[in-house]
Write a protein that holds these residues in place. Structure first.
Motif, PDB file in Angstrom:
ATOM      1  N   VAL A  80       0.814  -1.196   0.000  1.00  0.00           N
ATOM      2  CA  VAL A  80       0.000   0.000   0.000  1.00  0.00           C
ATOM      3  C   VAL A  80       0.855   1.256   0.000  1.00  0.00           C
ATOM      4  CG1 VAL A  80      -1.476   1.325   1.519  1.00  0.00           C
ATOM      5  CG2 VAL A  80      -2.018  -1.051   1.025  1.00  0.00           C
ATOM      6  N   VAL A  81       1.954   1.207   0.729  1.00  0.00           N
ATOM      7  CA  VAL A  81       2.840   2.373   0.754  1.00  0.00           C
ATOM      8  C   VAL A  81       3.615   2.470  -0.546  1.00  0.00           C
ATOM      9  CG1 VAL A  81       3.454   2.998   3.098  1.00  0.00           C
ATOM     10  CG2 VAL A  81       4.321   0.870   2.117  1.00  0.00           C
ATOM     11  N   ARG A  82       4.097   3.663  -0.814  1.00  0.00           N
ATOM     12  CA  ARG A  82       4.989   3.858  -1.940  1.00  0.00           C
ATOM     13  C   ARG A  82       6.291   4.362  -1.392  1.00  0.00           C
ATOM     14  NH1 ARG A  82       1.379   2.287  -6.089  1.00  0.00           N
ATOM     15  NH2 ARG A  82       0.899   0.556  -4.749  1.00  0.00           N
ATOM     16  N   PRO A  83       7.479   3.769  -1.656  1.00  0.00           N
ATOM     17  CA  PRO A  83       7.553   2.539  -2.433  1.00  0.00           C
ATOM     18  C   PRO A  83       7.009   1.337  -1.655  1.00  0.00           C
ATOM     19  CG  PRO A  83       9.669   3.005  -1.449  1.00  0.00           C
ATOM     20  CD  PRO A  83       8.782   4.170  -1.127  1.00  0.00           C
ATOM     21  N   LYS A  84       6.628   0.318  -2.401  1.00  0.00           N
ATOM     22  CA  LYS A  84       6.201  -0.908  -1.736  1.00  0.00           C
ATOM     23  C   LYS A  84       7.389  -1.484  -0.983  1.00  0.00           C
ATOM     24  CE  LYS A  84       2.913  -1.968  -5.404  1.00  0.00           C
ATOM     25  NZ  LYS A  84       2.501  -2.905  -6.464  1.00  0.00           N
ATOM     26  N   VAL A 108      -1.641   5.518   2.868  1.00  0.00           N
ATOM     27  CA  VAL A 108      -1.363   5.956   1.502  1.00  0.00           C
ATOM     28  C   VAL A 108      -1.016   7.426   1.484  1.00  0.00           C
ATOM     29  CG1 VAL A 108      -2.538   4.520  -0.192  1.00  0.00           C
ATOM     30  CG2 VAL A 108      -3.866   6.030   1.305  1.00  0.00           C
ATOM     31  N   ARG A 109      -0.346   7.841   0.436  1.00  0.00           N
ATOM     32  CA  ARG A 109      -0.083   9.257   0.238  1.00  0.00           C
ATOM     33  C   ARG A 109      -0.729   9.649  -1.065  1.00  0.00           C
ATOM     34  NH1 ARG A 109       3.095  10.223   4.913  1.00  0.00           N
ATOM     35  NH2 ARG A 109       1.565   9.028   6.018  1.00  0.00           N
ATOM     36  N   PRO A 110      -1.607  10.656  -1.146  1.00  0.00           N
ATOM     37  CA  PRO A 110      -2.038  11.408   0.018  1.00  0.00           C
ATOM     38  C   PRO A 110      -2.945  10.568   0.912  1.00  0.00           C
ATOM     39  CG  PRO A 110      -3.413  11.982  -1.833  1.00  0.00           C
ATOM     40  CD  PRO A 110      -2.338  11.072  -2.362  1.00  0.00           C
ATOM     41  N   LYS A 111      -3.018  10.998   2.172  1.00  0.00           N
ATOM     42  CA  LYS A 111      -3.949  10.332   3.073  1.00  0.00           C
ATOM     43  C   LYS A 111      -5.361  10.577   2.567  1.00  0.00           C
ATOM     44  CE  LYS A 111      -0.917  11.065   7.045  1.00  0.00           C
ATOM     45  NZ  LYS A 111      -0.742  11.681   8.365  1.00  0.00           N
ATOM     46  N   LEU A 112      -6.242   9.644   2.820  1.00  0.00           N
ATOM     47  CA  LEU A 112      -7.582   9.751   2.255  1.00  0.00           C
ATOM     48  C   LEU A 112      -8.606  10.419   3.167  1.00  0.00           C
ATOM     49  CD1 LEU A 112      -8.064   6.269   0.530  1.00  0.00           C
ATOM     50  CD2 LEU A 112      -6.970   8.344  -0.337  1.00  0.00           C
ATOM     51  N   THR A 113      -9.351  11.305   2.574  1.00  0.00           N
ATOM     52  CA  THR A 113     -10.526  11.850   3.241  1.00  0.00           C
ATOM     53  C   THR A 113     -11.518  10.707   3.391  1.00  0.00           C
ATOM     54  OG1 THR A 113     -10.240  14.068   2.342  1.00  0.00           O
ATOM     55  CG2 THR A 113     -12.484  13.425   2.950  1.00  0.00           C
ATOM     56  N   SER A 114     -12.188  10.666   4.517  1.00  0.00           N
ATOM     57  CA  SER A 114     -13.045   9.504   4.758  1.00  0.00           C
ATOM     58  C   SER A 114     -14.267   9.822   5.596  1.00  0.00           C
ATOM     59  CB  SER A 114     -12.231   8.415   5.478  1.00  0.00           C
ATOM     60  OG  SER A 114     -13.030   7.290   5.768  1.00  0.00           O
ATOM     61  N   VAL A 115     -15.326   9.102   5.305  1.00  0.00           N
ATOM     62  CA  VAL A 115     -16.449   9.072   6.226  1.00  0.00           C
ATOM     63  C   VAL A 115     -15.937   8.316   7.443  1.00  0.00           C
ATOM     64  CG1 VAL A 115     -18.686   7.994   6.666  1.00  0.00           C
ATOM     65  CG2 VAL A 115     -18.252   9.118   4.477  1.00  0.00           C
TER      66      VAL A 115
END
Lengths: 333, 333
Positions: free
Chosen positions: A283-287, B284-291
DNA sequence: ATGAAAGCGCTAACAA
DNA sequence: TTGTTAGCGCTTTCAT
């Protein structure tokens, strides 16, 4: 409107046979005339009879239930094991009672006693370290126990693991061969023998193979949490390390993002290898490059081993070591 | 060396009292003279007596265990609920039998019958949709049932959820207000009422509020898996959408990375809002906006509700709606 | 092939 | 406050 349960008596009466006969057909005993069996089966179906497992358990002294002690189900590492356990359990007609221990010694004991009171036929235990107290409980009870992903100091009970020492050695080796001379070792508590004994030993072996000095300043202990990894970034940078072997994925991605956020380039300026190859590594970059351990299988094999023990079959080897590997991704050169 | 269990009789004999008295002290019945209680407790301790929960269950018709039917423990969404369930269960002295259903209708029925055979005092069910068959089983049995994170078509059993429709509406709204006119709706099976009814309705409402047309080409169904999200990237790009509301984090990060890998800038060129606010959204980058939905709490409250039902307490409202929210991070402008 | 009867270990009236 | 006694629903000898 009370719960009017249908018992084996009701079936026996309706089918004009004795309850013993009903019991026989329910349990697949071959000593029943086909015609009788058919008749009984019909009545069972018509009455929607469902054998009471509790009564059965009391009479037979078998509950077809196994206890599973887990530090935290919501941790993907453990829940992967749990899934393997449950699948095999289902396959062999067992149910599992799942109990979270938070890795607390007291809770583990509590929970174990509770499980034994419920007459589980066996126990699968996951935990970071096996205390004397819990080992005492294990040996006191005649209930078979298997450790899944935990080391048993003296093999009194069954256990399923990978060769942590070899895995750590290979991982560190990879980093050393890529030219790193200051390699950090980032683990959870070193009191946990898997970290403090197995992995640390493997790490040291790899260092020595590569003529590198062991330096305590490069050894970090942290909780297995994303935040902890992020927080560690600063200290790891200051330690002068240019690579790290990390024993937990959540920790590893925390560190990865922490480093990234500080402008460090991965893998150019810092290499990382982690351990559990969960979804997080992709999920991260880089894996992340990762040691691979067959989590689901560790659970599945543990349960399989336990079924044999509960069945009193001869078990050639109750200390099982499953193969591991390394998958190279973007966090190493 | 057979398992020589100590029974209530042994304790009674050693303490020179009747088994009824032992039973009383074990169960905390106040009608026991302190001196007697003390004596009995001593013997219990000395003999290391542990009440047999199976016998207890048979005699009292209560097992203090509840069945938990879960699609997949290794899915962080469900394991978060499970953790909440187990914590509250422990608090109220219940154990949980955990059973994976894979979301399969047949398995769900099987597993439920199995749990009922084990005489669980109650059942917590997690699943994407409630089939007629399983509802039939629910109503046939007198065992209390609570749905955690699942919608009950006609409130026959208890349930704990958030207001999915409102959440979807707010999420879509946010996207629309940021200027997006083509907003994708990415969910699991629309047969699942939470997706096909609640959320889709909320989505449509938001569109209409913002004077946007509903377009079937912007609605995607996919399994809740990382790979599925990655695979969807191409199709979503081709649909012309510039934003997406996604109902699952794993799917969302898959899509995010899929889009990123194709050179799309997030949030500049594409905005994303996801739903479960699990750890994945921060990784993840960018971090996700979420409900945000209170996963742990949904589990915890479900179990709490179930304890009341098992206890035959009056429950003012057995359809519980917990609050949700939206946390804005880097994937929206 | 089938039935009778004795438990399994405990709870819960009911007595005392 | 304490004891006696039925069960709970089933498995499992032991007869037949």
């Amino acid at each position: 409107m009370e719960k009017q349960t249908i018992t084996i008596y009701d079936v026996a009466r309706e089918a004009n046979v004795s309850m013993a006969t009903v019991s026989r057909v329910v349990n697949g005993n071959p000593n029943v005339k086909p015609a009788t069996r058919k008749k009984v089966l019909e009545v069972i179906d018509r009455l929607d009879y469902r054998p009471n497992a509790v009564a059965r358990g009391l009479a037979s002294k078998k509950t077809t239930t196994v206890g599973v002690i887990i530090p935290d189900v919501s941790n993907i590492f453990f829940s992967s094991l749990a899934r393997g356990i449950d699948d095999v359990a289902t396959m062999y007609k067992y149910n599992i009672i799942l109990a979270n221990s938070d890795g607390s010694d007291d809770k583990e004991i509590n929970v174990l006693n509770n499980l034994l009171a419920k007459q589980v036929d066996g126990v699968i235990f996951m935990g970071h370290h096996i205390t004397e107290a819990i080992r005492g409980e294990f040996s006191r009870s005649k209930t078979p126990v298997v450790l899944a992903g935990s080391i048993d100091p003296d093999n009194q009970v069954g256990s399923v693991n990978i060769d942590y020492q070899a895995a750590a050695k290979e991982a560190t080796n990879l980093l050393a061969e890529n030219g790193n001379t200051k390699i950090a070792f980032i683990s959870g508590s070193l009191l946990d023998p898997i970290n403090g004994k197995e992995r640390l030993t493997g790490y040291k072996e790899a260092l020595s193979t590569n003529k590198l000095d062991y330096n305590e300043g490069l050894v970090f202990e942290a909780e297995y949490q994303y935040k902890m990894g992020e927080n560690l970034a600063e200290r790891v940078m200051n330690s002068g390390a240019t690579a790290a072997y990390i024993v937990d994925d959540e920790l590893a991605i925390g560190l990865t993002n922490g480093l990234l956020d500080r402008g460090i380039k991965i893998p150019e300026e810092f290499e990382i290898i982690t351990t559990n190859n969960t979804l997080l590594t992709e999920v991260v970059r880089p894996k992340l490059t990762s040691v691979t351990q067959p989590l689901y299988d560790i659970g599945a094999v543990s349960m399989r081993l336990l079924t044999k023990m509960m069945n009193k079959e001869d078990v050639e080897e109750k200390t099982i070591v499953l193969p591991h590997g390394i998958v190279e991704r973007g966090s190493t050169k």
